[in-house]
Design an enzyme around this catalytic site. Structure first.
Site, PDB file in Angstrom:
ATOM      1  N   HIS A 196       0.838  -1.204   0.000  1.00 34.86           N
ATOM      2  CA  HIS A 196       0.000   0.000   0.000  1.00 34.86           C
ATOM      3  C   HIS A 196       0.873   1.254   0.000  1.00 34.86           C
ATOM      4  O   HIS A 196       1.285   1.727   1.053  1.00 34.86           O
ATOM      5  CB  HIS A 196      -0.912  -0.043   1.230  1.00 34.86           C
ATOM      6  CG  HIS A 196      -1.941   1.032   1.287  1.00 34.86           C
ATOM      7  ND1 HIS A 196      -3.085   0.920   2.049  1.00 34.86           N
ATOM      8  CD2 HIS A 196      -2.016   2.243   0.695  1.00 34.86           C
ATOM      9  CE1 HIS A 196      -3.810   2.019   1.921  1.00 34.86           C
ATOM     10  NE2 HIS A 196      -3.179   2.843   1.110  1.00 34.86           N
ATOM     11  N   ARG A 208       2.410   8.868  -6.244  1.00 30.90           N
ATOM     12  CA  ARG A 208       2.001  10.173  -6.824  1.00 30.90           C
ATOM     13  C   ARG A 208       2.416  10.384  -8.269  1.00 30.90           C
ATOM     14  O   ARG A 208       2.493  11.540  -8.711  1.00 30.90           O
ATOM     15  CB  ARG A 208       2.590  11.326  -5.978  1.00 30.90           C
ATOM     16  CG  ARG A 208       2.347  11.247  -4.484  1.00 30.90           C
ATOM     17  CD  ARG A 208       0.904  11.223  -4.135  1.00 30.90           C
ATOM     18  NE  ARG A 208       0.672  11.480  -2.712  1.00 30.90           N
ATOM     19  CZ  ARG A 208      -0.481  11.190  -2.111  1.00 30.90           C
ATOM     20  NH1 ARG A 208      -1.485  10.631  -2.773  1.00 30.90           N
ATOM     21  NH2 ARG A 208      -0.644  11.464  -0.842  1.00 30.90           N
ATOM     22  N   ASP A 234       1.205   2.693   3.690  1.00 35.08           N
ATOM     23  CA  ASP A 234       0.281   3.741   3.218  1.00 35.08           C
ATOM     24  C   ASP A 234       1.064   5.041   2.990  1.00 35.08           C
ATOM     25  O   ASP A 234       0.596   6.127   3.327  1.00 35.08           O
ATOM     26  CB  ASP A 234      -0.876   3.960   4.199  1.00 35.08           C
ATOM     27  CG  ASP A 234      -2.021   4.755   3.573  1.00 35.08           C
ATOM     28  OD1 ASP A 234      -1.957   5.053   2.360  1.00 35.08           O
ATOM     29  OD2 ASP A 234      -2.971   5.081   4.303  1.00 35.08           O
TER      30      ASP A 234
HETATM   31  O1  DOR Z   1      -4.757   9.939   4.572  1.00 35.32           O
HETATM   32  C1  DOR Z   1      -4.832   9.392   3.487  1.00 35.32           C
HETATM   33  N1  DOR Z   1      -4.146   9.850   2.438  1.00 35.32           N
HETATM   34  N2  DOR Z   1      -5.610   8.324   3.346  1.00 35.32           N
HETATM   35  C2  DOR Z   1      -5.871   7.802   2.140  1.00 35.32           C
HETATM   36  O2  DOR Z   1      -6.598   6.868   2.056  1.00 35.32           O
HETATM   37  C3  DOR Z   1      -5.286   8.395   0.910  1.00 35.32           C
HETATM   38  C4  DOR Z   1      -4.049   9.074   1.255  1.00 35.32           C
HETATM   39  C5  DOR Z   1      -3.502   9.926   0.147  1.00 35.32           C
HETATM   40  O3  DOR Z   1      -3.460   9.449  -1.005  1.00 35.32           O
HETATM   41  O4  DOR Z   1      -3.087  11.044   0.411  1.00 35.32           O
HETATM   42 ZN    ZN Z   2      -3.700   4.794   1.113  1.00 39.31          ZN
END
Ligand code: DOR
Ligand code: ZN
Length: 416
Positions: free
Chosen positions: A55, A59, A283
Site C-alpha cells: 500500500h 504520486r 500507506d
Molecule cells: O490519509 C490518506 N491519504 N488516506 C488515504 O486513504 C489516501 C491518502 C492519500 O493518497 O493522500
Molecule cells: Zn492509502
C-alpha cells in the site's frame, strides 16, 4: 553465479547460509557452503527477504511535486522494500484501462524496486476491463482523490471481483458516522472521523462480502480489527503503531483513518504482536511541507512512510518487543501472499530480493536519511535499524545504507 552469505532467514529461522543467484536474478541454491564467481560475505548480519509494501501512493503520474516513482522507490529501497504496490489515486486516476496502460508505460524503466499497480473500478463492467491490475482498491469514504463509491455500488464491484477471483483492498470508513465539526488538531480529527466509522464500514463490508477476496486497509484500532470477518485479511500502518493523536505533529499527523489515542495504539500493538494482523503496509502518502503547513482543516490527509516501516519494526526486535518471524511474516511473506505474487520468501526458484541488516546498527530517522521528495518524515528523531545492503533479483540497489541505482525495477502483472 553470485553468492551472498550471512545469517539467512530460511524456512522460519536464522542459519549461517550462502544464497546463490543465477543470471536471471533467481535463487539457484541455498547451502552452507557455495562457490560462485562472485562471493559477498555479510558475516553475522541478517539476510531477510526484501519487504513487500502492498500500500503506497507514489504520486506518479500527475502529482510529482509530492513524490515521483524514482524518488519514492529509491526511498523504498533504503527502507528494505523491494516490491511496492501503488494505489490508483494518481492523476488521472486509474479507473480505466487507458489510464492503467498509460501509467504502466510512464513508469517503465524509472523504478528502483519492483512494482505492481492497483486500479479503482467504479462499476462492475470496469472490473472486467481492468484485469491487468494486480488488485482493486475501493474507497467507502472520501480521501485524497475522491474515488469513493456507495455501498450498493461496492456490493456490485465485489460480485464482479469475486467472479474474477480478484483481490479487493478496501478503505473502510463510513461517512455516515463522520461529524461535521471542523477539526483543528489531531484529537478533534480522531473525533471527527471516529473509530465507530471504521467499525461500521468494516461490519458493512463483512455483510456484503460474499465470497470475494477482501483485504481491509489500515485498521487503526482494536474495534476495527475485531470487525474484520474471518477469511478477510487486514493491514496496519507504522503510523498507527508508532504515532498517536497526543503527539505534537499538527497537520503533519493528519491521515485517514486518523491517528487514535495512546491507549488505542497500545492495544493495536499488542494485537499485532499476537499475530492478529496479517500485514504491515506503509500507506506512504506524501504531501509537500507547504501543503501540510496550511491550517489543520485545510491540510491534506496522508503522511510518508515507505522508508521507515521496516527500520522502525526492526528496532523493536532489538528492543525485545517483537520477534523476527512475526516481522518477516507481516512485511514480506503475507503481503506477497495477499497480492498473489511470487515474492517475499527466500527459497530456491524465487527472485533474489534480499535485505541485509545488522540489528546493532541503530540510527536516528531523519528527513535526510529517508530522502523523500516531500522532504519530511513524521517519525523524525525516532530510532530505526536500516538495512546495510539490499538486492533486487541479485543486483545491489542499496550499499552502505544508500540507494545506488534506479531503473531496474520491473512491473509485476497480476498472475492469471
Ligand atoms: O490519509 C490518506 N491519504 N488516506 C488515504 O486513504 C489516501 C491518502 C492519500 O493518497 O493522500
Ligand atoms: Zn492509502
Amino acid at each position: 553465479m553470485r553468492v551472498i552469505s550471512g545469517r539467512v532467514f530460511f524456512r522460519g529461522q536464522l542459519e549461517p547460509l550462502s544464497i546463490g543467484i543465477d543470471e536471471k536474478g533467481q535463487i539457484a541454491a541455498i547451502k552452507k557452503v557455495l562457490r560462485g564467481d562472485e562471493q559477498i560475505d555479510h558475516g553475522d548480519a541478517l539476510i531477510l527477504p526484501g519487504c513487500v509494501d502492498l500500500h503506497v501512493h507514489m504520486r506518479d503520474p500527475g502529482l510529482r511535486r509530492k513524490e515521483d516513482f524514482p524518488s519514492g522507490t529509491r526511498s523504498a529501497a533504503i527502507g528494505g522494500v523491494t516490491t511496492v504496490a501503488d494505489m490508483p489515486n494518481t492523476v488521472p486516476a486509474v479507473t480505466t484501462t487507458a489510464a492503467l496502460d498509460a501509467k504502466a508505460a510512464e513508469l517503465q524503466g524509472r523504478a528502483a524496486v519492483d512494482y505492481a499497480l492497483y486500479a479503482a473500478p467504479r462499476s462492475p463492467e470496469a472490473v472486467l476491463r481492468l484485469n491487468d491490475a494486480v488488485a482493486f482498491k475501493v474507497y467507502m469514504a472520501e480521501s485524497t482523490g475522491n474515488l469513493e463509491v456507495t455501498v450498493p455500488r461496492l456490493e456490485e464491484i465485489l460480485r464482479a471481483a469475486e467472479a474474477q477471483s480478484k483481490l479487493v483492498v478496501v478503505h473502510a470508513e463510513d461517512p455516515g458516522k463522520f461529524s461535521r465539526q471542523k477539526a483543528k488538531n489531531l484529537r478533534d480529527y480522531d473525533a471527527a472521523r471516529p473509530k465507530v466509522a471504521e467499525e461500521t464500514a468494516i461490519a458493512t463490508l463483512a455483510r456484503i462480502r460474499g465470497g470475494a477476496r477482501v483485504h481491509v486497509a489500515h485498521v487503526s484500532c482494536l474495534e476495527a480489527l475485531n470487525s474484520v470477518p474471518a477469511g478477510a485479511t487486514c493491514e496496519v500502518t507504522p503510523h498507527h503503531l508508532f504515532l498517536d493523536a497526543s503527539k505534537a505533529l499538527g497537520a503533519r499527523g493528519k491521515v485517514n483513518p486518523p491517528l487514535r489515542s495512546p491507549a488505542d495504539r497500545d492495544a493495536l500493538w499488542d494485537a499485532f504482536r499476537q499475530g492478529r494482523i496479517d500485514a504491515v503496509a506503509s500507506d506512504h502518502a506524501p504531501h509537500t511541507m507547504d501543503e501540510k503547513s496550511a491550517l489543520f482543516e485545510e491540510a491534506p490527509a496522508g503522511l510518508p512512510g515507505v522508508a521507515t516501516a521496516f527500520p522502525l519494526l526492526m528496532r523493536r526486535i532489538r528492543a525485545g518487543d517483537l520477534d523476527l518471524p512475526r516481522l518477516v511474516s507481516a512485511m514480506a511473506v503475507r503481503p506477497a501472499e495477499i497480492l498473489g505474487i511470487a515474492k517475499g520468501t527466500i527459497d530456491v526458484g524465487r527472485d533474489g530480493d534480499l535485505l541485509v541488516v545488522d540489528p546493532r546498527n541503530i540510527e536516528a530517522v531523519t528527513a535526510k536519511r529517508v530522502r523523500y521528495k516531500c522532504g519530511w518524515t513524521p517519525f523524525e528523531g525516532m530510532e530505526g535499524c536500516f538495512p546495510r545492503a539490499v538486492y533486487l533479483r541479485g543486483e545491489p540497489i542499496v550499499e552502505d545504507g544508500e540507494a545506488i541505482s534506479e531503473g531496474q525495477g520491473r512491473m509485476i502483472r497480476a498472475s492469471a
